[in-house]
Each structure stands twice: as C-alpha cells, then as structure tokens.
Design a protein around this motif. Structure first.
Motif, PDB file in Angstrom:
ATOM      1  N   TYR A 152       0.869  -1.176   0.000  1.00 41.92           N
ATOM      2  CA  TYR A 152       0.000   0.000   0.000  1.00 41.92           C
ATOM      3  C   TYR A 152       0.902   1.221   0.000  1.00 41.92           C
ATOM      4  N   ARG A 153       0.930   1.908  -1.145  1.00 46.39           N
ATOM      5  CA  ARG A 153       1.810   3.060  -1.294  1.00 46.39           C
ATOM      6  C   ARG A 153       1.023   4.204  -1.923  1.00 46.39           C
ATOM      7  N   VAL A 154       1.221   5.408  -1.407  1.00 43.94           N
ATOM      8  CA  VAL A 154       0.560   6.576  -1.986  1.00 43.94           C
ATOM      9  C   VAL A 154       1.605   7.586  -2.435  1.00 43.94           C
ATOM     10  N   SER A 155       1.273   8.350  -3.466  1.00 43.87           N
ATOM     11  CA  SER A 155       2.174   9.378  -3.977  1.00 43.87           C
ATOM     12  C   SER A 155       2.229  10.543  -2.995  1.00 43.87           C
ATOM     13  N   PHE A 161      -3.181   6.245  -4.361  1.00 47.44           N
ATOM     14  CA  PHE A 161      -2.677   4.872  -4.388  1.00 47.44           C
ATOM     15  C   PHE A 161      -2.115   4.618  -5.786  1.00 47.44           C
ATOM     16  N   ASN A 162      -0.842   4.154  -5.871  1.00 49.42           N
ATOM     17  CA  ASN A 162      -0.206   4.073  -7.195  1.00 49.42           C
ATOM     18  C   ASN A 162       0.498   2.749  -7.474  1.00 49.42           C
ATOM     19  N   ILE A 163       0.072   1.678  -6.815  1.00 51.42           N
ATOM     20  CA  ILE A 163       0.670   0.358  -7.056  1.00 51.42           C
ATOM     21  C   ILE A 163       0.113  -0.245  -8.351  1.00 51.42           C
ATOM     22  N   SER A 164       0.984  -0.919  -9.092  1.00 47.49           N
ATOM     23  CA  SER A 164       0.607  -1.514 -10.376  1.00 47.49           C
ATOM     24  C   SER A 164      -0.072  -2.867 -10.211  1.00 47.49           C
TER      25      SER A 164
END
Length: 303
Positions: A152-155, A161-164
């Motif tokens: 779980y990663r945010v810019s 939320f920017n996970i592929s």
C-alpha cells in the motif's frame, strides 16, 4: 473451538505483516504467564492485524484498542467488524481484472473517492454514505489482492494509491467463513483512525501495548508524509512513557544500529523474516528484525 491456524491469518496482505512471527511474539507476551496477566490490549499500527487476531484467539483482554493512521484501512476493518457479508457482496460486484485497464479502472475510482480532500485525514470517510463505505472497502481489498506484493503506497504529491497490477497473480479473496470469524474476534474492539500518540493516551498500569511501526531505513509510504527518524524518536518516547506507567510494552523494527541504540535499555529478540519487500518493491531475501520489549515490573523475573 476456533481453528487458530486458519483464522489468525489476516484477510489481506500487508508489507511487514507479522503472520510468520505471531507464535514467537505471543510466547514473550504476558499470556505466557497465565490468563489474566494484563488488562487492556493496544495496537496503534494495525495494518493486516496478524498479532491482534492472534492475541484475541489466545486471550480475553478487558478491552481491545486497535488503530492506524490510514483512513481507508480503518474503514475496511470497520466494514468487516460491522457486516462482513455485505462487504463480500460488494467485493464480488467487482469483476476480476482480465487486463491492466480493468485494474486501473478500479484504482482510478478508488482514488477519486479517497482523494477528495488530502488535508482532512479520516474525515472523508465520515462524509460517505454507508454504501460508499462498503464499496471503497471492497476496492481496498481488491487492490490489495491484485496489486504488486500487497504493497500500500501513496504518492507524496497527490496522496493517490499508485501500485501496479500484478498480472501474474491469481488473487485469493477472503471467503465468508474467514471474514465472519474475524468479525466475531473484533466485534468488541474499539477501532479508530488516529495517530499512535492519540491512540496510546489511555494506556495504564498492566495494559499490553504492541507497536509495529514503519521500519527504520525501509518502506514507509503508507501516507504522503511518511514516518522517518522523527517518527521513530517520537514513538520511542511515547513507548518509554507507557512503560513508566507500568504497562507491558512490545515493539518491532528493523535490526539496525540506530534502532538498537535507540532502544538500548530494552530486551531484544531477533526474528528472521523469510523474504521481505524493499521500498522499490524488490525482494531482498531473508532479513533480521528486532522484537523489543519491557514487561511490567511484576513479570520481569518470571521465567
């Protein structure tokens, strides 16, 4: 009798989750010394909740306080607690991704909802209807299960939320039995979205605290602001204060010189993780972690 091996498994993936360590951690915590050796249980970095669920299977705390600073995570826990069947229905309404466009469509809808106001924290959830809360909780689980490594990663700029999409992965969503059991375990827990400082302000003598923060020199992009050295020092000072109140205090972190120095007066146990994810999403192999603790004085000399 509940099947511990089946139901202390978190219903979602979480970077740094303690699933492989729950037995080792539990052996060092007060329940080892007999039922009723602590009063209330506090966990201010809930994440996937492996330790919390295991504690609730092993013991019956007077009161359970679970919290995290990520609003969408806490919203998901609330939905599991309130109505797991409704949450599963919302999850099943989202079709499995057959292509990257399917995944990105759900991710975009999720970000539009969660990024209404980057400055209001958890307040955006309060403004939602009940249906919207369950929809975004379902999207959270969907993205967690279909994205890369459960990260779980945010810019930092947009808080998005920017996970592929992990196209190689066949997602394994939680089933009715699993979510219903988790819901029963946490039915009386107080689950809140707040900082660890606020979450721990009620800790008293003989309570049990377990802190599993973003680790030193590793992944900490759960929020746009990160955690950093300042967060590590502030947490240590708060935990020291909890220990001074007579609480049993446990904390996990990286096995680094800095962490060892910061927690120099604490007991320590090395736990080896069987494969970890670095901040760039790469597999770093086996890595040592530290479990650090200070038990309340009446248990210090118990074998």
């Amino acid at each position: 009798m509940r099947n511990k091996k089946e139901f202390n498994v978190p219903f979602m993936k979480y970077v740094g989750g303690k699933g492989q360590f729950v037995d080792a951690i539990a052996r060092l915590m007060p329940p080892k010394f007999g039922k009723g050796t602590f009063s209330n249980y506090y966990e201010p970095f809930l994440g996937g909740g492996a330790v919390a669920l295991n504690m609730l299977l092993l013991s019956v705390p007077r009161k359970v306080y679970l919290s995290d600073i990520t609003p969408e995570l806490i919203n998901t826990w609330h939905c599991v607690q309130r109505n797991p069947i409704r949450l599963l229905r919302s999850l099943h309404d989202i079709k499995l991704p057959a292509c990257i466009e399917d995944y990105q469509s759900v991710r975009k809808e999720y970000n539009v909802a969660k990024c209404r106001d980057i400055n209001t924290g958890a307040k955006w959830i309060d403004s939602m209807t009940d249906k919207q809360k369950f929809t975004i909780a379902a999207q959270y689980i969907y993205l967690n299960k279909t994205g890369v490594n459960g990260i779980y990663r945010v810019s930092k700029r947009k808080n998005e939320f920017n996970i592929s999409w992990n196209k190689q992965l066949k997602p394994c969503f939680p089933n009715h039995q699993h979510l219903s059991e988790v819901s029963m375990l946490i039915r009386n827990a107080e689950i809140t979205c707040q900082s660890f400082t606020l979450a721990l302000r009620g800790v008293q003598e003989n309570d049990l605290v377990y802190a599993d923060p973003p680790y030193d020199k590793t992944y900490d992009n759960y929020t746009a602001n990160g955690f950093g050295v300042e967060g590590q020092v502030h947490l240590f000072n708060v935990l020291q204060n909890m220990s001074a109140r007579g609480a049993h205090v446990f904390a996990s972190n990286s096995d680094t010189d800095y962490v060892r120095s910061l927690y120099s007066g604490w007991e320590k146990v090395i736990l080896q993780r069987k494969g970890t994810i670095s901040s760039d999403g790469c597999d770093r192999g086996k890595v040592n972690e530290l479990l650090m603790f200070k038990r309340a004085m009446e248990l210090q000399n118990v074998a």
